[in-house]
Design an enzyme around this catalytic site. Structure first.
Site, PDB file in Angstrom:
ATOM      1  N   HIS A 282       0.813  -1.214   0.000  1.00 56.59           N
ATOM      2  CA  HIS A 282       0.000   0.000   0.000  1.00 56.59           C
ATOM      3  C   HIS A 282       0.845   1.262   0.000  1.00 56.59           C
ATOM      4  O   HIS A 282       1.836   1.364   0.705  1.00 56.59           O
ATOM      5  CB  HIS A 282      -1.061  -0.007   1.101  1.00 56.59           C
ATOM      6  CG  HIS A 282      -0.553   0.003   2.509  1.00 56.59           C
ATOM      7  ND1 HIS A 282      -0.294   1.170   3.192  1.00 56.59           N
ATOM      8  CD2 HIS A 282      -0.298  -1.004   3.386  1.00 56.59           C
ATOM      9  CE1 HIS A 282       0.105   0.877   4.424  1.00 56.59           C
ATOM     10  NE2 HIS A 282       0.116  -0.432   4.564  1.00 56.59           N
ATOM     11  N   ASP A 294       6.009   0.872   6.898  1.00 56.28           N
ATOM     12  CA  ASP A 294       4.574   0.634   6.638  1.00 56.28           C
ATOM     13  C   ASP A 294       4.056   1.740   5.727  1.00 56.28           C
ATOM     14  O   ASP A 294       3.615   2.765   6.215  1.00 56.28           O
ATOM     15  CB  ASP A 294       3.819   0.594   7.963  1.00 56.28           C
ATOM     16  CG  ASP A 294       2.364   0.197   7.785  1.00 56.28           C
ATOM     17  OD1 ASP A 294       2.011  -0.301   6.707  1.00 56.28           O
ATOM     18  OD2 ASP A 294       1.583   0.386   8.730  1.00 56.28           O
ATOM     19  N   GLU A 328      -5.121   1.763   2.381  1.00 56.64           N
ATOM     20  CA  GLU A 328      -5.172   0.543   3.204  1.00 56.64           C
ATOM     21  C   GLU A 328      -5.440   0.878   4.657  1.00 56.64           C
ATOM     22  O   GLU A 328      -6.200   0.186   5.341  1.00 56.64           O
ATOM     23  CB  GLU A 328      -3.851  -0.229   3.080  1.00 56.64           C
ATOM     24  CG  GLU A 328      -3.854  -1.588   3.776  1.00 56.64           C
ATOM     25  CD  GLU A 328      -3.438  -1.545   5.229  1.00 56.64           C
ATOM     26  OE1 GLU A 328      -3.677  -2.523   5.936  1.00 56.64           O
ATOM     27  OE2 GLU A 328      -2.898  -0.516   5.697  1.00 56.64           O
ATOM     28  N   GLU A 329      -4.789   1.929   5.153  1.00 60.81           N
ATOM     29  CA  GLU A 329      -4.854   2.193   6.596  1.00 60.81           C
ATOM     30  C   GLU A 329      -6.282   2.470   7.067  1.00 60.81           C
ATOM     31  O   GLU A 329      -6.622   2.214   8.211  1.00 60.81           O
ATOM     32  CB  GLU A 329      -3.922   3.352   6.972  1.00 60.81           C
ATOM     33  CG  GLU A 329      -2.444   3.081   6.703  1.00 60.81           C
ATOM     34  CD  GLU A 329      -1.831   1.979   7.571  1.00 60.81           C
ATOM     35  OE1 GLU A 329      -2.560   1.358   8.356  1.00 60.81           O
ATOM     36  OE2 GLU A 329      -0.619   1.740   7.446  1.00 60.81           O
ATOM     37  N   ASP A 355       3.162  -6.329   3.376  1.00 58.41           N
ATOM     38  CA  ASP A 355       2.778  -5.256   4.300  1.00 58.41           C
ATOM     39  C   ASP A 355       3.115  -5.644   5.730  1.00 58.41           C
ATOM     40  O   ASP A 355       2.276  -5.586   6.623  1.00 58.41           O
ATOM     41  CB  ASP A 355       1.271  -4.958   4.151  1.00 58.41           C
ATOM     42  CG  ASP A 355       0.829  -3.786   5.007  1.00 58.41           C
ATOM     43  OD1 ASP A 355       1.688  -2.963   5.389  1.00 58.41           O
ATOM     44  OD2 ASP A 355      -0.375  -3.696   5.293  1.00 58.41           O
ATOM     45  N   HIS A 427       3.220   2.787  12.802  1.00 56.68           N
ATOM     46  CA  HIS A 427       2.191   3.827  12.984  1.00 56.68           C
ATOM     47  C   HIS A 427       2.624   4.962  13.922  1.00 56.68           C
ATOM     48  O   HIS A 427       1.777   5.594  14.549  1.00 56.68           O
ATOM     49  CB  HIS A 427       0.875   3.217  13.506  1.00 56.68           C
ATOM     50  CG  HIS A 427       0.204   2.291  12.525  1.00 56.68           C
ATOM     51  ND1 HIS A 427      -1.034   1.722  12.766  1.00 56.68           N
ATOM     52  CD2 HIS A 427       0.578   1.838  11.311  1.00 56.68           C
ATOM     53  CE1 HIS A 427      -1.376   0.958  11.747  1.00 56.68           C
ATOM     54  NE2 HIS A 427      -0.406   1.007  10.844  1.00 56.68           N
TER      55      HIS A 427
HETATM   56 ZN   LIG Z   1       0.544  -1.418   6.314  1.00 56.63          ZN
END
Ligand SMILES: [Zn+2]
Length: 471
Positions: A282, A294, A328-329, A355, A427
């Site tokens: 992503h 990520d 995606e998130e 991912d 994140h």
């Molecule tokens: Zn991810």
């Protein structure tokens, strides 16, 4: 000459030989197993994955879906796919509700003023601009919150400080996920006016970890945020001493019908172009860091696999399609892709998303029924020298963006990466390029490349293997 070119030449697969009309162009010159192993070996020395993440995180930076930065990332991706040798590079658009972070503070107001490090959960509603102040109800486990009766949290800020477990396969994250996803609605059903959780993470830094929530039907929508680890500890100690009041300020905004895009590139199959091996990553990221692990790492892996396959003297028999998913998130791009490609799902041979960070792939899990197949044997032999093994357990999922396709019957695979420290920075503002070891990223790419080549060059039929397997 690059190590890649040297390896290809050593196997009689050299591009030069092929262009000169040499016999090395013919597929019978090397078995699929030997070619897969050679491509894997070449990928080990290929720095394209790291260079790609470096380019994305430096030239674009964060790329939260719905922001101007994400639109720039899409332009970057189109140019990069073309540069790496993909065909049919295009974008597929869909609409999302964009969620944009605002101010976010949490202050203990009683027994004495203290600032806490928090970050809003993706999708959270805002508080009043001046914040919401209330007494906290602290639960050291999510089960305790779920066990508390309706109305018991009336007027309170619910706080859950359960710890996520560190594990190489990331299993601790999946197990703790409901605390973030469903916790806000569960607290609201019991009367809470806001919700805080200990970040779903394994570090002990003072950086909170964001991530999406999912409000449930029939529950009031309350503001929700994640605490850093030391701040969750602090609240536990304060709560053990007596009543604690806290003021939470969150001012995110949303925008309906914001455009988003999946970016697609292909390497067309030479015999069965309609049969598709689909791999993805992503392109969107959270906004706090630069989304290096990520999922810049995944973007580096799948685009570099495409470059290696596209550079072969002859394309594999089936088409390789790489999809860089746009949202995606916040769970938008997978469903959008599956809906747009429902008619095509039957032609997708296998699907998988990279991912899970930038560390090495140590195992491959295949769809149900495939562990004893000739394909599994070939794959096992091709990836053993790369440092990975065939895990006989079937793949349960192929990544968040593949869920829609999986529901439509598309077989999925899972190439397992070492995730022991993935959730230390996941994140957070600390998800940056320096966390990536280029050699480990190349190793991960090498296993992906071997897998993709075998799936695209052989006639493996995962649906038939699943159907033939004893139930
Ligand atoms: Zn991810």
């Amino acid at each position: 000459m690059s190590p890649f070119a040297q390896t290809m030449l050593a196997l009689g697969l050299g591009l030069g030989l092929c262009l000169a009309g040499g016999s090395a162009c013919r597929s019978e010159d090397a078995s699929p197993e030997a070619s897969a192993a050679a491509i894997g070996r070449a990928a080990l020395d290929d720095m394209t994955p790291y260079r790609t993440v470096e380019s994305l995180t430096t030239e674009v930076g964060q790329r939260l879906a719905g922001t101007e930065a994400h639109a720039r990332a899409v332009l970057w991706a189109q140019a990069k796919l073309k540069e790496l040798g993909f065909e049919n590079v295009h974008i597929e658009d869909f609409l999302i509700t964009a969620w944009i972070r605002g101010a976010e503070t949490a202050t203990v107001t009683s027994p004495a003023i203290q600032q806490l490090a928090v970050t809003a959960l993706g999708g959270s509603v805002a508080t009043d601009p001046n914040g919401i102040e209330a007494e906290i109800a602290l639960f050291r486990s999510y089960a305790e919150l779920l066990a508390s009766p309706p109305g018991s949290l009336a007027g309170k800020i619910a706080v859950v400080t359960q710890r996520m477990v560190r594990a190489a396969d990331g299993g601790g994250y999946g197990a703790a996920n409901p605390i973030r996803r469903a916790g806000p609605s569960e607290a609201a059903r019991r009367g809470a006016v806001a919700y805080l959780l200990r970040s779903l993470a394994t570090d002990n830094h003072r950086l909170p970890h964001t991530g999406a929530l999912n409000y449930q039907e029939g529950a009031p929508r309350i503001p929700a945020a994640a605490l850093s680890m030391p701040d969750a500890d602090q609240l536990e100690r304060l709560a053990a001493r007596g009543k604690v009041r806290l003021r939470l300020v969150l001012t995110p905004t949303t925008r309906d019908n914001a455009p988003s895009w999946n970016v697609v590139g292909e390497v067309k199959g030479r015999e069965h172009p309609e049969q598709i091996v689909l791999i993805g990553a992503h392109l969107d990221s959270w906004d706090l860091g630069t989304g290096a692990t990520d999922d810049g790492a995944g973007v580096g892996i799948v685009t570099s696999v495409g470059r290696l396959i596209a550079a072969l003297p002859q394309h594999p028999r089936r088409t390789l399609r790489v999809v860089l998913f746009g949202s995606e998130e916040m769970d938008n791009s997978g469903p959008a892709y599956a809906a747009a490609h429902a008619d095509e799902a039957k032609n997708i041979v296998i699907a998988a998303e990279a991912d899970f960070g930038a560390r090495e792939v140590y195992a491959a899990q295949l769809p149900p029924g495939a562990a004893d197949s000739a394909f599994a044997k070939s794959l096992s032999e091709a990836i053993a020298p790369l440092g990975a093994f065939l895990d006989r357990r079937p793949a349960l999922g192929g990544g968040d963006d593949m869920r829609g396709l999986q529901k439509a019957g598309v077989p999925v695979t899972s190439l397992r990466q070492n995730g022991l420290d993935y959730f230390d920075t996941h994140h957070t503002a600390d998800d940056t390029l320096d966390k990536i070891d280029p050699k480990q990223l190349s190793q991960a790419t090498s296993v992906w490349a071997a897998f993709v080549y075998l799936a695209a060059e052989t006639d493996v039929d995962f649906r038939a293997l699943a159907a033939a397997a004893p139930h």
